[in-house]
Write a protein that holds these residues in place. Structure first.
Motif, PDB file in Angstrom:
ATOM      1  N   ASP A 140      -4.230  -1.339 -17.608  1.00  0.00           N
ATOM      2  CA  ASP A 140      -3.481  -0.475 -18.527  1.00  0.00           C
ATOM      3  C   ASP A 140      -1.969  -0.643 -18.431  1.00  0.00           C
ATOM      4  O   ASP A 140      -1.260  -0.513 -19.433  1.00  0.00           O
ATOM      5  N   ASN A 141      -1.458  -0.904 -17.232  1.00  0.00           N
ATOM      6  CA  ASN A 141      -0.013  -0.813 -17.005  1.00  0.00           C
ATOM      7  C   ASN A 141       0.716  -2.137 -16.852  1.00  0.00           C
ATOM      8  O   ASN A 141       1.929  -2.186 -17.077  1.00  0.00           O
ATOM      9  N   CYS A 142       0.015  -3.181 -16.469  1.00  0.00           N
ATOM     10  CA  CYS A 142       0.681  -4.460 -16.210  1.00  0.00           C
ATOM     11  C   CYS A 142       0.496  -5.393 -17.400  1.00  0.00           C
ATOM     12  O   CYS A 142      -0.617  -5.874 -17.658  1.00  0.00           O
ATOM     13  N   SER A 143       1.564  -5.629 -18.103  1.00  0.00           N
ATOM     14  CA  SER A 143       1.505  -6.464 -19.301  1.00  0.00           C
ATOM     15  C   SER A 143       1.165  -7.901 -18.926  1.00  0.00           C
ATOM     16  O   SER A 143       1.346  -8.341 -17.784  1.00  0.00           O
ATOM     17  N   LEU A 144       0.647  -8.654 -19.906  1.00  0.00           N
ATOM     18  CA  LEU A 144       0.402 -10.069 -19.678  1.00  0.00           C
ATOM     19  C   LEU A 144       1.710 -10.751 -19.285  1.00  0.00           C
ATOM     20  O   LEU A 144       2.767 -10.496 -19.856  1.00  0.00           O
ATOM     21  N   GLY A 145       1.614 -11.611 -18.296  1.00  0.00           N
ATOM     22  CA  GLY A 145       2.804 -12.260 -17.760  1.00  0.00           C
ATOM     23  C   GLY A 145       3.307 -11.626 -16.490  1.00  0.00           C
ATOM     24  O   GLY A 145       4.244 -12.129 -15.865  1.00  0.00           O
ATOM     25  N   THR A 146       2.688 -10.513 -16.083  1.00  0.00           N
ATOM     26  CA  THR A 146       3.094  -9.865 -14.835  1.00  0.00           C
ATOM     27  C   THR A 146       2.954 -10.841 -13.670  1.00  0.00           C
ATOM     28  O   THR A 146       1.941 -11.525 -13.532  1.00  0.00           O
ATOM     29  N   GLN A 147       3.977 -10.896 -12.830  1.00  0.00           N
ATOM     30  CA  GLN A 147       3.967 -11.812 -11.693  1.00  0.00           C
ATOM     31  C   GLN A 147       3.049 -11.293 -10.596  1.00  0.00           C
ATOM     32  O   GLN A 147       3.127 -10.138 -10.199  1.00  0.00           O
ATOM     33  N   VAL A 148       2.198 -12.185 -10.105  1.00  0.00           N
ATOM     34  CA  VAL A 148       1.289 -11.866  -9.001  1.00  0.00           C
ATOM     35  C   VAL A 148       1.568 -12.860  -7.876  1.00  0.00           C
ATOM     36  O   VAL A 148       1.410 -14.072  -8.053  1.00  0.00           O
ATOM     37  N   THR A 149       1.972 -12.349  -6.721  1.00  0.00           N
ATOM     38  CA  THR A 149       2.219 -13.184  -5.552  1.00  0.00           C
ATOM     39  C   THR A 149       1.098 -12.957  -4.550  1.00  0.00           C
ATOM     40  O   THR A 149       0.855 -11.817  -4.138  1.00  0.00           O
ATOM     41  N   ILE A 150       0.402 -14.016  -4.198  1.00  0.00           N
ATOM     42  CA  ILE A 150      -0.704 -13.921  -3.246  1.00  0.00           C
ATOM     43  C   ILE A 150      -0.256 -14.574  -1.944  1.00  0.00           C
ATOM     44  O   ILE A 150       0.099 -15.755  -1.918  1.00  0.00           O
ATOM     45  N   ILE A 151      -0.249 -13.771  -0.869  1.00  0.00           N
ATOM     46  CA  ILE A 151       0.252 -14.239   0.420  1.00  0.00           C
ATOM     47  C   ILE A 151      -0.888 -14.244   1.448  1.00  0.00           C
ATOM     48  O   ILE A 151      -1.875 -13.522   1.306  1.00  0.00           O
ATOM     49  N   ASN A 152      -0.721 -15.065   2.482  1.00  0.00           N
ATOM     50  CA  ASN A 152      -1.756 -15.172   3.509  1.00  0.00           C
ATOM     51  C   ASN A 152      -1.780 -13.956   4.431  1.00  0.00           C
ATOM     52  O   ASN A 152      -2.839 -13.515   4.871  1.00  0.00           O
ATOM     53  N   ASN A 153      -0.615 -13.433   4.749  1.00  0.00           N
ATOM     54  CA  ASN A 153      -0.512 -12.261   5.615  1.00  0.00           C
ATOM     55  C   ASN A 153       0.890 -11.691   5.493  1.00  0.00           C
ATOM     56  O   ASN A 153       1.745 -12.261   4.809  1.00  0.00           O
ATOM     57  N   GLY A 154       1.128 -10.585   6.151  1.00  0.00           N
ATOM     58  CA  GLY A 154       2.422  -9.926   6.068  1.00  0.00           C
ATOM     59  C   GLY A 154       2.258  -8.424   6.198  1.00  0.00           C
ATOM     60  O   GLY A 154       1.153  -7.916   6.454  1.00  0.00           O
ATOM     61  N   THR A 155       3.350  -7.716   6.023  1.00  0.00           N
ATOM     62  CA  THR A 155       3.348  -6.260   6.145  1.00  0.00           C
ATOM     63  C   THR A 155       3.212  -5.624   4.775  1.00  0.00           C
ATOM     64  O   THR A 155       3.865  -6.041   3.819  1.00  0.00           O
ATOM     65  N   ASP A 156       2.371  -4.606   4.691  1.00  0.00           N
ATOM     66  CA  ASP A 156       2.225  -3.842   3.449  1.00  0.00           C
ATOM     67  C   ASP A 156       3.154  -2.637   3.522  1.00  0.00           C
ATOM     68  O   ASP A 156       2.949  -1.751   4.366  1.00  0.00           O
ATOM     69  N   PRO A 157       4.180  -2.573   2.672  1.00  0.00           N
ATOM     70  CA  PRO A 157       5.196  -1.522   2.818  1.00  0.00           C
ATOM     71  C   PRO A 157       4.662  -0.105   2.693  1.00  0.00           C
ATOM     72  O   PRO A 157       5.227   0.819   3.284  1.00  0.00           O
ATOM     73  N   LEU A 158       3.583   0.075   1.963  1.00  0.00           N
ATOM     74  CA  LEU A 158       3.006   1.420   1.802  1.00  0.00           C
ATOM     75  C   LEU A 158       1.722   1.588   2.614  1.00  0.00           C
ATOM     76  O   LEU A 158       1.067   2.629   2.520  1.00  0.00           O
ATOM     77  N   GLY A 159       1.382   0.576   3.392  1.00  0.00           N
ATOM     78  CA  GLY A 159       0.111   0.620   4.100  1.00  0.00           C
ATOM     79  C   GLY A 159      -1.044   0.351   3.143  1.00  0.00           C
ATOM     80  O   GLY A 159      -0.859   0.192   1.937  1.00  0.00           O
ATOM     81  N   ARG A 160      -2.237   0.279   3.702  1.00  0.00           N
ATOM     82  CA  ARG A 160      -3.418   0.063   2.865  1.00  0.00           C
ATOM     83  C   ARG A 160      -4.242   1.342   2.801  1.00  0.00           C
ATOM     84  O   ARG A 160      -4.648   1.865   3.834  1.00  0.00           O
ATOM     85  N   PRO A 161      -4.512   1.846   1.595  1.00  0.00           N
ATOM     86  CA  PRO A 161      -5.351   3.046   1.487  1.00  0.00           C
ATOM     87  C   PRO A 161      -6.799   2.742   1.844  1.00  0.00           C
ATOM     88  O   PRO A 161      -7.203   1.582   1.950  1.00  0.00           O
ATOM     89  N   LYS A 162      -7.574   3.805   2.031  1.00  0.00           N
ATOM     90  CA  LYS A 162      -9.006   3.655   2.304  1.00  0.00           C
ATOM     91  C   LYS A 162      -9.789   3.863   1.013  1.00  0.00           C
ATOM     92  O   LYS A 162      -9.279   4.397   0.033  1.00  0.00           O
ATOM     93  N   SER A 163     -11.026   3.449   1.036  1.00  0.00           N
ATOM     94  CA  SER A 163     -11.930   3.737  -0.082  1.00  0.00           C
ATOM     95  C   SER A 163     -13.042   4.642   0.437  1.00  0.00           C
ATOM     96  O   SER A 163     -13.399   4.598   1.613  1.00  0.00           O
ATOM     97  N   ILE A 164     -13.589   5.457  -0.438  1.00  0.00           N
ATOM     98  CA  ILE A 164     -14.632   6.386  -0.022  1.00  0.00           C
ATOM     99  C   ILE A 164     -15.937   5.627   0.195  1.00  0.00           C
ATOM    100  O   ILE A 164     -16.247   4.675  -0.529  1.00  0.00           O
ATOM    101  N   TYR A 165     -16.681   6.031   1.208  1.00  0.00           N
ATOM    102  CA  TYR A 165     -17.929   5.347   1.555  1.00  0.00           C
ATOM    103  C   TYR A 165     -19.097   5.978   0.801  1.00  0.00           C
ATOM    104  O   TYR A 165     -19.258   7.208   0.790  1.00  0.00           O
ATOM    105  N   LEU A 166     -19.904   5.129   0.174  1.00  0.00           N
ATOM    106  CA  LEU A 166     -21.085   5.598  -0.546  1.00  0.00           C
ATOM    107  C   LEU A 166     -22.309   5.360   0.329  1.00  0.00           C
ATOM    108  O   LEU A 166     -22.934   4.307   0.297  1.00  0.00           O
ATOM    109  N   GLY A 167     -22.641   6.368   1.135  1.00  0.00           N
ATOM    110  CA  GLY A 167     -23.733   6.257   2.086  1.00  0.00           C
ATOM    111  C   GLY A 167     -25.026   6.843   1.561  1.00  0.00           C
ATOM    112  O   GLY A 167     -25.194   7.100   0.361  1.00  0.00           O
ATOM    113  N   LYS A 168     -25.951   7.094   2.480  1.00  0.00           N
ATOM    114  CA  LYS A 168     -27.288   7.562   2.093  1.00  0.00           C
ATOM    115  C   LYS A 168     -27.265   8.950   1.470  1.00  0.00           C
ATOM    116  O   LYS A 168     -28.213   9.332   0.771  1.00  0.00           O
ATOM    117  N   ASN A 169     -26.197   9.709   1.717  1.00  0.00           N
ATOM    118  CA  ASN A 169     -26.111  11.049   1.149  1.00  0.00           C
ATOM    119  C   ASN A 169     -25.310  11.112  -0.146  1.00  0.00           C
ATOM    120  O   ASN A 169     -25.097  12.193  -0.694  1.00  0.00           O
TER     121      ASN A 169
END
Length: 272
Positions: A140-169
């Protein structure tokens, strides 16, 4: 004349696609393969500032190429390798796309749950998998032509969020809880507490002379919080109680889950 017209249309189409793929919009995206995290940078003045982080899954065995690319196509649903489908796909380069965790068919109730629970691991065929909400945000927000930089490693300035786990319950394991689809049954779910009357109405003796930690443990006894997908989560307490001061006190139990959903309940503690 017909051939010239068709040729002209083709040339115009490729010029349009080329301009789309070289146009830089408001945002830039960085994919950190070492941490499986996407960071969104927004242009503010002359600088790009990190504003949003997304958990992702990049390619197994270094299947996602490193480099700098520009997005050049979008798809609401996109066929993927293995006769499965990604929702809200944005092409990064060649066969590499941002897209949701895959579905068995073009149906938002056909999520492959086991793959959803692998977000944060390098397990894809090379694409960058995201929650449906995050894939849609880019769509929705990133127009065509948006720059995407893919790096091997490094620091994430905002950290990495978690995702909710879909378990047996999990009540609806084949729906992505983040999917904004109006028919998503997860919209009716949220954080909840399990506690009976006695767990929320406790009595202690001032002579017990409890420490602050012992008091908190006593208040927590018999009270459990669950996230939207019915996983046990931690919760917080709010009260103003001295363990040796006789009286009746209000206690608030409250929790927020990974999806940002919130719940609170109240109890009482009597000290005699």
């Amino acid at each position: 004349m017909g051939r010239k017209l068709r040729l002209g249309v083709l040339v115009a189409f490729f010029v349009l696609m080329l301009s789309a793929c070289t146009y830089a919009g408001t945002y830039k995206l960085t994919v950190n393969k070492g941490t499986n995290c996407v960071t969104v940078y927004e242009k503010q003045g002359n600088n790009y500032v990190p504003i949003k982080a997304m958990i992702c899954s990049v390619g197994a065995n270094d299947g996602t190429p490193s480099g700098v690319f520009n997005t050049c196509a979008k798809y609401t649903w996109r066929p993927l390798f293995g006769n499965v489908y990604g929702q809200y796909a944005t092409r990064i380069n060649g066969n590499i796309l941002f897209h949701s965790v895959y579905y068995k068919k073009t149906d938002p109730s056909s999520l492959k749950t086991v793959e959803y629970n692998k977000l944060g691991q390098a397990v894809s065929m090379g694409c960058v998998r995201l929650t449906t909400a995050d894939a849609k945000w880019i769509y929705d927000n990133c127009s065509l032509g948006t720059q995407v930089t893919i790096i091997n490693n490094g620091t994430d300035p905002l950290g990495r969020p978690k995702s909710i786990y879909l378990g047996k319950n999990a009540s609806y394991p084949n729906w992505d809880p983040t999917d904004p689809n109006v028919n998503n049954p997860w919209h009716k779910e949220g954080v909840k507490f399990l506690a009976n009357y006695s767990s929320l109405h406790k009595t202690i003796n001032a002579s017990d002379n409890l420490t602050s930690q012992q008091l908190a443990e006593k208040i927590r006894e018999g009270v459990t919080a669950y996230d939207t997908a019915n996983n046990v989560i931690s919760y917080d307490l709010s009260y103003n109680i001295h363990p040796t001061a006789v009286g009746e006190y209000d206690v608030k139990y409250y929790a927020t889950d990974i999806l940002g959903r919130y719940a609170e309940i109240y109890g009482k503690l009597t000290i005699k």
